[in-house]
Scaffold this motif. Structure first.
Motif, PDB file in Angstrom:
ATOM      1  N   VAL A  78     -26.499  33.722  37.270  1.00 54.64           N
ATOM      2  CA  VAL A  78     -25.544  33.405  36.216  1.00 54.64           C
ATOM      3  C   VAL A  78     -25.802  34.300  35.006  1.00 54.64           C
ATOM      4  O   VAL A  78     -26.947  34.654  34.710  1.00 54.64           O
ATOM      5  N   LEU A  79     -24.722  34.682  34.339  1.00 60.32           N
ATOM      6  CA  LEU A  79     -24.800  35.480  33.118  1.00 60.32           C
ATOM      7  C   LEU A  79     -24.073  34.730  32.015  1.00 60.32           C
ATOM      8  O   LEU A  79     -22.932  34.278  32.199  1.00 60.32           O
ATOM      9  N   ASP A  80     -24.710  34.588  30.875  1.00 62.28           N
ATOM     10  CA  ASP A  80     -24.169  33.886  29.711  1.00 62.28           C
ATOM     11  C   ASP A  80     -24.174  34.886  28.561  1.00 62.28           C
ATOM     12  O   ASP A  80     -25.225  35.211  28.005  1.00 62.28           O
ATOM     13  N   LEU A  81     -23.002  35.379  28.220  1.00 59.88           N
ATOM     14  CA  LEU A  81     -22.904  36.513  27.304  1.00 59.88           C
ATOM     15  C   LEU A  81     -21.965  36.184  26.150  1.00 59.88           C
ATOM     16  O   LEU A  81     -20.872  35.654  26.358  1.00 59.88           O
ATOM     17  N   GLU A  82     -22.400  36.520  24.934  1.00 60.88           N
ATOM     18  CA  GLU A  82     -21.605  36.256  23.744  1.00 60.88           C
ATOM     19  C   GLU A  82     -21.567  37.507  22.882  1.00 60.88           C
ATOM     20  O   GLU A  82     -22.582  38.196  22.707  1.00 60.88           O
ATOM     21  N   ILE A  83     -20.379  37.817  22.357  1.00 60.37           N
ATOM     22  CA  ILE A  83     -20.225  38.956  21.462  1.00 60.37           C
ATOM     23  C   ILE A  83     -19.653  38.486  20.135  1.00 60.37           C
ATOM     24  O   ILE A  83     -19.054  37.414  20.044  1.00 60.37           O
ATOM     25  N   GLU A  84     -19.835  39.296  19.100  1.00 60.02           N
ATOM     26  CA  GLU A  84     -19.266  38.984  17.796  1.00 60.02           C
ATOM     27  C   GLU A  84     -19.001  40.285  17.052  1.00 60.02           C
ATOM     28  O   GLU A  84     -19.916  41.102  16.875  1.00 60.02           O
ATOM     29  N   PHE A  85     -17.747  40.480  16.660  1.00 60.15           N
ATOM     30  CA  PHE A  85     -17.344  41.672  15.937  1.00 60.15           C
ATOM     31  C   PHE A  85     -16.602  41.262  14.667  1.00 60.15           C
ATOM     32  O   PHE A  85     -15.911  40.242  14.641  1.00 60.15           O
ATOM     33  N   ASP A  86     -16.747  42.081  13.647  1.00 56.12           N
ATOM     34  CA  ASP A  86     -16.040  41.851  12.389  1.00 56.12           C
ATOM     35  C   ASP A  86     -14.601  42.331  12.540  1.00 56.12           C
ATOM     36  O   ASP A  86     -14.193  43.340  11.970  1.00 56.12           O
ATOM     37  N   SER A  87     -13.855  41.615  13.344  1.00 59.50           N
ATOM     38  CA  SER A  87     -12.469  41.958  13.652  1.00 59.50           C
ATOM     39  C   SER A  87     -11.743  40.687  14.042  1.00 59.50           C
ATOM     40  O   SER A  87     -12.218  39.941  14.912  1.00 59.50           O
ATOM     41  N   GLU A  88     -10.616  40.424  13.437  1.00 57.90           N
ATOM     42  CA  GLU A  88      -9.843  39.236  13.782  1.00 57.90           C
ATOM     43  C   GLU A  88      -9.338  39.305  15.222  1.00 57.90           C
ATOM     44  O   GLU A  88      -9.119  38.273  15.859  1.00 57.90           O
ATOM     45  N   VAL A  89      -9.144  40.510  15.727  1.00 59.38           N
ATOM     46  CA  VAL A  89      -8.664  40.676  17.100  1.00 59.38           C
ATOM     47  C   VAL A  89      -9.722  40.229  18.108  1.00 59.38           C
ATOM     48  O   VAL A  89      -9.401  39.647  19.146  1.00 59.38           O
ATOM     49  N   ILE A  90     -10.997  40.483  17.798  1.00 59.45           N
ATOM     50  CA  ILE A  90     -12.083  40.156  18.724  1.00 59.45           C
ATOM     51  C   ILE A  90     -12.823  38.893  18.272  1.00 59.45           C
ATOM     52  O   ILE A  90     -12.875  37.905  18.987  1.00 59.45           O
ATOM     53  N   GLY A  91     -13.401  38.937  17.085  1.00 59.54           N
ATOM     54  CA  GLY A  91     -14.142  37.795  16.577  1.00 59.54           C
ATOM     55  C   GLY A  91     -15.354  37.486  17.436  1.00 59.54           C
ATOM     56  O   GLY A  91     -16.085  38.369  17.868  1.00 59.54           O
TER      57      GLY A  91
END
Length: 320
Positions: free
Chosen positions: A160-173
């Protein structure tokens, strides 16, 4: 006979892909051919004079650069960049053994995802081989960090892979995806997710020698708070799905193609942290062991969970 899902697999035929590198912009042809049991992923580069460098094992110890892609050193002052999409497709579809050959310095970007490779595998089918599949079983958790970003490998009864991203962009967030691996779910949920970038970075990247082959045909381009691609996104959360695609590819470098049996977690990760967590895992033999698939519960990769249309050939019938 052991159940087929515990056996190694290779391609049932040859594949060829032509395109150009997303960073180099240089034309390249890539071929993938079947390989014998216990080969893993072996990669070669055909040089302009016709000579061949390799094959060498696709292995984390050969990673030399992780800026915007994963680059491998083949020796003889030769490297191959952007290897992650092709090995992601092989690993994601449950292929254990394959020869990869390129006539250029970077794998073709194609449409920016792993779907062309995945579709090719589905087209030629897979060959079940008379050798036990092996996994790298995580025995002790390892974590690497860079400020608030981290990547971790932990003991877990499955893949299993549990992956989280965060960008300073309303499109991505902030986006998170938990992926419990099977070939079918890889083909349906991961393979088609495209690479992405920001319009504000494009000039600087190209001046530095990156993204020279990038276009709206092979990348999602984000400008301010909008997607510039006319057709929009393939998935609402395509950004985190592509990061998952990359992680699957990078982790397949663990031991020449052996899959990891355990849990991968990541926050704000990328190629650099993916490479570092593998180095951390293999820094001590107390962290892992190589285990035969027949000694593990294998409901997560049963052959009946292969994508529709994928032909399965087997010569196990003739060997036992």
């Amino acid at each position: 006979m052991h159940k087929l899902s515990a056996r190694q697999c290779t391609l049932a035929g040859d594949l060829e892909f032509s395109g150009f590198g997303v960073h180099s912009g240089v034309p390249v042809t890539l071929t993938i051919t079947p390989a014998p049991p216990d080969t893993g992923y072996q990669i070669s580069r055909k040089m302009d004079d016709g000579s061949i460098v390799g094959p060498v094992a696709v292995h984390f110890t050969r990673v030399t650069r992780t800026t915007l892609c994963t680059t491998l050193d083949l020796g003889e002052s030769t490297s191959i960049a952007t290897i992650e999409h092709i090995v992601s497709a092989l690993s994601g579809m449950g292929i254990d053994n394959a020869y990869i050959t390129l006539n250029g310095l970077e794998c073709p970007i194609l449409d920016g995802s792993a779907m062309p490779y995945t579709a090719g595998i589905m087209r030629v089918g897979i060959q079940i081989q008379p050798a036990a599949r092996r996994y790298i079983k995580v025995k002790r958790a390892v974590t690497v960090r860079n400020n608030d970003a981290f990547a971790a490998l932990e003991p877990y009864n499955g893949r299993v892979l549990d992956l989280e991203i965060e960008f300073d962009s309303e499109v991505i967030g902030r986006q998170r995806m938990i992926f419990d691996w099977t070939p079918r779910l890889y083909a349906e949920k991961i393979a088609a997710a495209r690479t992405f970038g920001f319009a504000r970075d494009r000039k600087a990247l190209q001046q530095a020698g990156y993204a020279l082959g990038s276009s709206l045909e092979n990348s999602i381009l984000v400008e301010e708070n909008q997607i510039l691609n006319p057709d929009g996104l393939r998935f609402e959360d395509e950004f985190v799905r592509h990061k998952m695609l990359d992680a699957i590819g990078d982790l397949s470098l663990a031991h020449g193609g052996l899959a990891i049996y355990g849990r991968f977690r990541s926050y704000k990760g990328g190629h650099a942290l993916n490479a570092l967590v593998l180095n951390s895992l293999f820094a001590s033999e107390a962290n892992y062991e190589i285990v035969a698939a027949e000694d593990l519960p294998l409901s997560f990769d049963a052959l009946d969970d292969l994508p529709d249309g994928l032909e399965v050939n087997s010569y196990l019938r003739s060997v036992g």
